[in-house]
Design a protein around this motif. Structure first.
Motif, PDB file in Angstrom:
ATOM      1  N   GLN A  80      25.751  21.490  18.573  1.00 11.92           N
ATOM      2  CA  GLN A  80      25.205  22.782  18.208  1.00 11.92           C
ATOM      3  C   GLN A  80      25.984  23.331  17.032  1.00 11.92           C
ATOM      4  OE1 GLN A  80      26.452  24.512  22.169  1.00 11.92           O
ATOM      5  NE2 GLN A  80      26.942  26.294  20.890  1.00 11.92           N
ATOM      6  N   TYR A 102      26.420  30.039  21.230  1.00  9.46           N
ATOM      7  CA  TYR A 102      25.185  30.599  21.768  1.00  9.46           C
ATOM      8  C   TYR A 102      25.484  31.835  22.612  1.00  9.46           C
ATOM      9  CZ  TYR A 102      22.791  26.198  20.588  1.00  9.46           C
ATOM     10  OH  TYR A 102      22.241  25.129  19.943  1.00  9.46           O
ATOM     11  N   SER A 125      21.802  32.067  19.096  1.00  8.66           N
ATOM     12  CA  SER A 125      23.214  32.065  18.703  1.00  8.66           C
ATOM     13  C   SER A 125      23.738  33.479  18.582  1.00  8.66           C
ATOM     14  CB  SER A 125      23.386  31.328  17.367  1.00  8.66           C
ATOM     15  OG  SER A 125      23.002  32.159  16.286  1.00  8.66           O
TER      16      SER A 125
END
Length: 781
Positions: free
Chosen positions: A751, A755, A771
């Motif tokens: 990622q 998040y 996010s």
């Protein structure tokens, strides 16, 4: 429509009557193409290809910075001095579903309008060569109904392929994908296409064909290919229906006993025969849905006999002859069955039987346009193949089985639409076995109990009670879309709403909404006071509503279909220690550490109450609150409506404080709970272990001790969330980093950034991530 749709639906292409030989040019400069005979004359090395600066910028944005020089090199090889994008742009530069970039261009000399296509490396990269094979197979058919490549395709140094295709007639304006035509026009088109596939494209081949004897299982595994062998969404959807192995060999659709199609693909089950049937092979498109058929119009009148087939990357010279016909039929039926809810049982059953075993009495219960669509495809094919008779019917039913199972993997089709396809596969298989066993059609099992139905997703208010198999590592397969929300809020919450919508709620109760394809929808502004600490808002799954927990009250915000925003009067909470349970959807729940209250999303009114365990540390509920999980530090309580309470113990202690003495003087550590949408699984993550239970029989299906690093990263309260999928996979958001703890050792997902929240759609096909910087992404599962 389905996964294959929309790729090149707007391309208006055709072939020239005189077409030069088409070959890929390798990136190597050691063997110039004109020396190899690919081009009639060597290029002029001094030739310059002029591309306007504004077009260079757009091409670089769509295809990459170094692509323009490759394009100029291609232009010099074929003698162009000018290349420019068509203005106004026919379509916004972008990618098809395969990732191919499509741009309309004008080139000279000679002056031509072309479509430039840049195909990614990999399997899709064979499109240029497959297209050439298709053009060469039956030149007369190609001249009328395929699209041409007037210049050699070029394999670029990075593995991509550059190809050019011609534009039909007078331009791009007067050609329409068949999927966008009126129903009657579509029927005319599919009749012409089916007749063309079987009577023209395959005529010469079928005259010399010798059928191949294949068992049912061999036919289906070959037709499904890597969709079956790769597992993934095909098998996951079967598990969500509770019909994938291990399962009963017999399934029921409106009480009619049918063979389990998943077990027939596997083959070898003692309850089912695996007969050998004669199969005809020939030329096949491979992905012939309606949007891969272009139809010109003249004086605004559609010309169905002048159809063109596009997107030939899956072309094969030895395809199942029934495959394209079955794909065309299913793609034409999708609009009739792709709805949030399944068709009423009588309509659904009549349509399914009309497809596989037509009876005039079925028409009374079928929408006329759906019946006409089935007839246009099925009866046209049967008329063309009348000389082959019964064997053709059996092959078509097998083709329909394979295509229907493949359609269950298409995530752009609703859960109800995919369930219809699974039913159709079972009905078609039942007909195959009935027609190939001794006794023929008379051996077909009768309808015994119309209320018996195997095709029900567990626990979604539809009466199912089966539990899908545990799948430890279901994960994101590909990103569908992303956007920048413009809100950087590390306490924002995500959720999936009804009608394929996605909702984000910020810490002040501000609401932003989108369709799952990325189109923005009306939202609402937030207000003071801010919501409670943590994930203290929840998105409804049946109505366009959101509940936000504020100090001592709940706020319910609705978005009526007629537009606008409606805020209900605040729902008071008994005391300041009342908390929102941040799972659910059809209903929601709150608790005050003494009692957990299930509430109606309509007005927040209590529906039922359950006692909380003393010193409760966590809670979670299923979509409809039929399963409620509550936990103390080392004990999980699972309430399943209509069943006795189940208790499980878990290990839980903070790293570096695990000695008996330290545990006596330190507070009990917390934990996290999650319940799958239907309530089929309950998951728990403590500071020591991850555990998953099946709620159908209360058994433990997974337990693993966490690594020290995982335990240490679980310390803290920000950006934490545990989510359980319908197959039991856990997604664990800890300190903004997303992992799958149900894999041995844990799997950290890639990622960018951290998040704030994650969410999974109620049908288990999509995941959304938000996010802390405000970037929203939607992923296929």
């Amino acid at each position: 429509m389905h996964r294959g749709a929309g790729g090149e639906a707007r391309l208006a292409l055709r072939s020239h009557r005189v077409r030069p030989t088409i070959q890929s040019i390798p990136p190597s400069r050691d063997a110039p193409p004109w020396q190899a005979g690919h081009l009639p004359n060597p290029p002029d090395e001094g030739l310059q290809v002029d591309i306007p600066p504004e077009d260079v910028e757009l091409i670089q944005e769509a295809c990459g910075g170094e692509f323009v020089e490759e394009l100029r090199r291609q232009g010099r090889d074929v003698g162009w001095t000018e290349l420019r994008l068509q203005r106004p742009l026919w379509t916004t530069p972008g990618s098809s579903y395969t990732g191919a970039v499509l741009l309309p261009v004008l080139v000279a000399p000679p002056p031509r309008q072309l479509l430039m296509k840049v195909i990614p490396a990999g399997a899709a990269g064979r499109e240029a060569s497959a297209h050439v094979e298709a053009l060469d197979a039956v030149p007369a058919f190609s001249a009328r109904h395929l699209v041409g490549q007037p210049y050699p395709a070029r394999v670029l140094p990075d593995g991509r392929t550059l190809m050019f295709q011609e534009v039909a007639g007078a331009g791009l304006v007067h050609v329409t994908p068949a999927g966008s035509l009126l129903p009657q026009e579509q029927n005319q088109v599919v009749e012409h296409v089916v007749r063309g596939l079987l009577a023209d494209w395959n005529e010469a081949g079928l005259e010399k064909a010798v059928p191949e004897q294949l068992t049912v299982s061999r036919f289906l595994t070959r037709a499904l290919g890597d969709v079956w062998t790769g597992g993934g969404s095909l098998q996951a959807f079967g598990r969500s229906l509770g019909v994938f192995a291990p399962s009963s060999p017999w399934l029921y659709s409106d009480g009619m006993r049918l063979p389990n199609p998943y077990l027939l693909v596997q083959g070898g089950h003692p309850a089912h025969a695996d007969p050998a049937v004669p199969v005809l092979h020939g030329l096949g498109h491979g992905d012939l849905h309606l949007d891969n058929i272009l139809v010109p119009s003249r004086e605004k009148v559609v010309q169905p006999q002048e159809y063109r087939l596009i997107d030939l990357c899956t072309f094969s010279k030895r395809a199942d002859v029934g495959g394209d016909v079955a794909t065309l039929l299913l793609s034409a039926l999708v609009p009739h069955v792709d709805h949030p809810q399944e068709l009423p049982p009588d309509q659904r059953h009549a349509l399914l039987r009309f497809i596989v075993d037509p009876d005039a009495s079925h028409r009374a219960d079928i929408v006329p346009s759906a019946a006409a669509r089935v007839t246009a495809v099925r009866d046209t094919a049967r008329a063309v193949m009348h000389g082959w008779g019964d064997p053709w019917d059996v092959q078509f039913l097998l083709s329909l089985t394979a295509v229907a199972l493949r359609f269950t993997t298409y995530t752009k089709i609703s859960s109800a639409g995919r369930t219809f396809c699974a039913r159709l596969a079972a009905h078609a298989c039942g007909e195959v076995l009935a027609r190939t066993q001794e006794g023929g059609v008379a051996a077909r099992p009768p309808i015994a109990d119309r209320d018996r139905d195997s095709f029900t997703i567990v626990g979604f208010g539809q009466g199912g009670s089966r539990t899908p198999d545990f799948v430890p590592d279901q994960g994101p397969r590909g990103r569908r879309w992303h956007t920048e929300t413009g809100v950087r809020d590390d306490r924002a919450v995500l959720g999936f709403g009804p009608d394929h919508t996605l909702v984000a709620v910020d810490s002040e109760g501000g609401i932003r909404r989108w369709t799952v394809d990325g189109d923005p929808l009306p939202g609402a502004d937030g207000r003071s006071p801010r919501q409670r600490l943590g994930h203290q808002s929840l998105v409804a799954s049946l109505t366009h509503s959101v509940v936000v927990a504020r100090p001592k009250e709940l706020e319910i915000v609705r978005f009526p279909q007629e537009g606008g925003v409606f805020r209900l009067p605040p729902v008071p909470l008994r005391n300041g220690d009342h908390f929102l349970v941040t799972s659910g959807g059809d209903v929601f729940a709150t608790h005050d550490t003494r009692r957990l209250t299930v509430r109606d999303f309509h007005d927040g009114a209590p529906i039922e109450e359950l006692p909380c365990p003393s010193a409760m540390a966590a809670s979670a509920v299923s979509i409809d609150a039929s399963v409620v999980a509550m936990a103390r530090s080392r004990e999980v309580h699972i309430h399943r409506r209509g069943h006795p309470l189940v208790r499980w113990t878990v290990a839980n202690s903070i790293p570096h404080l695990r000695s008996p003495l330290l545990q006596m003087i330190t507070p009990d550590p917390g934990l996290q709970l999650a319940v799958s949408p239907s309530g089929s699984h309950v998951g728990c993550v403590t500071f020591e272990e991850a555990v998953v239970w099946s709620t159908q029989d209360g058994r433990e299906v997974y337990r693993r001790r966490l690594t020290d690093r995982e335990a240490q990263e679980a310390l803290g309260a920000k950006w934490m969330r545990l989510v359980c999928t319908e197959t039991g996979t856990l997604f664990w958001l800890r300190r903004g980093r997303l992992s799958i703890p149900t894999v041995d050792g844990g799997t950290q997902l890639r990622q960018s950034g951290t998040y704030a929240d994650i969410a999974i759609a109620r049908d288990g096909t999509l995941m959304a991530t938000l996010s802390t910087e405000g970037r929203l992404e939607v992923w296929d599962l």
